[in-house]
Design an enzyme around this catalytic site. Sequence first.
Site, mmCIF file in Angstrom:
data_model
loop_
_atom_site.group_PDB
_atom_site.id
_atom_site.type_symbol
_atom_site.label_atom_id
_atom_site.label_comp_id
_atom_site.label_asym_id
_atom_site.label_seq_id
_atom_site.Cartn_x
_atom_site.Cartn_y
_atom_site.Cartn_z
ATOM 1 N N HIS A 137 0.850 -1.186 0.000
ATOM 2 C CA HIS A 137 0.000 0.000 0.000
ATOM 3 C C HIS A 137 0.888 1.239 0.000
ATOM 4 O O HIS A 137 1.632 1.491 0.952
ATOM 5 C CB HIS A 137 -0.909 0.014 1.233
ATOM 6 C CG HIS A 137 -1.726 1.261 1.345
ATOM 7 N ND1 HIS A 137 -2.750 1.561 0.477
ATOM 8 C CD2 HIS A 137 -1.655 2.294 2.222
ATOM 9 C CE1 HIS A 137 -3.279 2.725 0.814
ATOM 10 N NE2 HIS A 137 -2.636 3.198 1.871
ATOM 11 N N GLY A 155 -3.950 8.490 4.851
ATOM 12 C CA GLY A 155 -4.297 9.878 5.097
ATOM 13 C C GLY A 155 -3.125 10.784 5.399
ATOM 14 O O GLY A 155 -3.317 11.970 5.683
ATOM 15 N N LYS A 158 0.272 10.899 0.938
ATOM 16 C CA LYS A 158 1.096 10.286 -0.118
ATOM 17 C C LYS A 158 0.607 10.696 -1.502
ATOM 18 O O LYS A 158 1.405 11.092 -2.364
ATOM 19 C CB LYS A 158 1.088 8.755 0.015
ATOM 20 C CG LYS A 158 1.631 8.235 1.333
ATOM 21 C CD LYS A 158 1.672 6.720 1.375
ATOM 22 C CE LYS A 158 0.276 6.110 1.366
ATOM 23 N NZ LYS A 158 -0.505 6.429 2.583
ATOM 24 N N SER A 159 -0.708 10.607 -1.724
ATOM 25 C CA SER A 159 -1.255 10.939 -3.042
ATOM 26 C C SER A 159 -1.099 12.428 -3.337
ATOM 27 O O SER A 159 -0.806 12.819 -4.479
ATOM 28 C CB SER A 159 -2.732 10.536 -3.115
ATOM 29 O OG SER A 159 -2.882 9.134 -2.995
ATOM 30 N N ASP A 176 -2.047 3.910 -4.482
ATOM 31 C CA ASP A 176 -2.809 3.091 -3.545
ATOM 32 C C ASP A 176 -2.265 1.669 -3.439
ATOM 33 O O ASP A 176 -1.916 1.209 -2.359
ATOM 34 C CB ASP A 176 -4.287 3.051 -3.909
ATOM 35 C CG ASP A 176 -5.108 2.381 -2.817
ATOM 36 O OD1 ASP A 176 -5.047 2.844 -1.659
ATOM 37 O OD2 ASP A 176 -5.777 1.386 -3.111
#
Length: 332
Positions: A137, A155, A158-159, A176
Amino acid sequence: MEPGKLLENSELGLRILAGENGLNRKIRNEDVNRPGLALAGFYRNFAHDRLQVFGQGEFAYLLDCGGEVEGRIKDEFFSYEYPALVFTHGNQPPSCFIKKSNETDTPLLQTTLSTHDFILNFNRIITRALAPQTSIHGVLIEVFGLGVLLLGPSGIGKSETALELIERGHRLVADDMVHIRHMGKGELIGESDPMIEHHMELRGIGIVNIKDLFGVGAIRKKVQVDLVVFLEDWKEDKEYDRLGIDEQTMEILDVSIPSITLPLRPGRNIPILVETASMNHRSRRMGFHAARSLSERIHSRISQQITEDAERENPPKKERKKASPKPLMGPV
């Protein structure tokens, strides 16, 4: 991997001629075997567990052998169980091979590729299929040509960090869920799940397609994993590395990957720090280690200063010049 999966790969150009009931057999070996010696009657150390490839030489031998030899080949050769038989160059197998393949449920395949091209393509495909793999992940992104794996709790951002890096010209590989394969010699290849490829989840916005928003230049199919970056909330009671002399690593599929930990705090520009870490990692791979170089210069200067202080405190004594002895007699 099953022979039936090979038929689905257009790079191999295969079609089934006989033995369709054996398409669910397992291919467990990356190597192939050219059964020339076996056709001639030598079966010692015969690698029957490999894919059997009949090139021009093997095909010519089958055409020239007489009925007695053909019968021997038919009985002896098909007494073994094979993952599949493949005839290259579009050669048509003898009728006895088609008959015995159907009787023994041995997949008999044909390709128009040359033997060399088929083996090259097969090795690439089977190596990938049989490689040890795992799923992690995180987010995998290419930064300055290096594969950077962003890890951290859900949360943590990272994205969002990856999105800023994409905006700065870098390329997304996976968001993800990252599938990683060990391709041998310490090489880890990461890629996205085909179902969510090119997509990214952003809290408050939802699912976005990076390819549609930023173009094909913002994505990449797969990349080698070179660096792992851990993102975590800043902890006041934790001592973070401020020098970078000792390198951290993370074990993935028994391969040690260099890693760093970036603590998050308001005002810290994480995307720029990731870029800097990537450039610093590339510099280290080229043999330039800034932290160690500075440490060596400091230690060298300290050693030099200690030597100079010692010389000032204990200056070396000057040796007196010895007077030359006077001659006993003057010149004659």
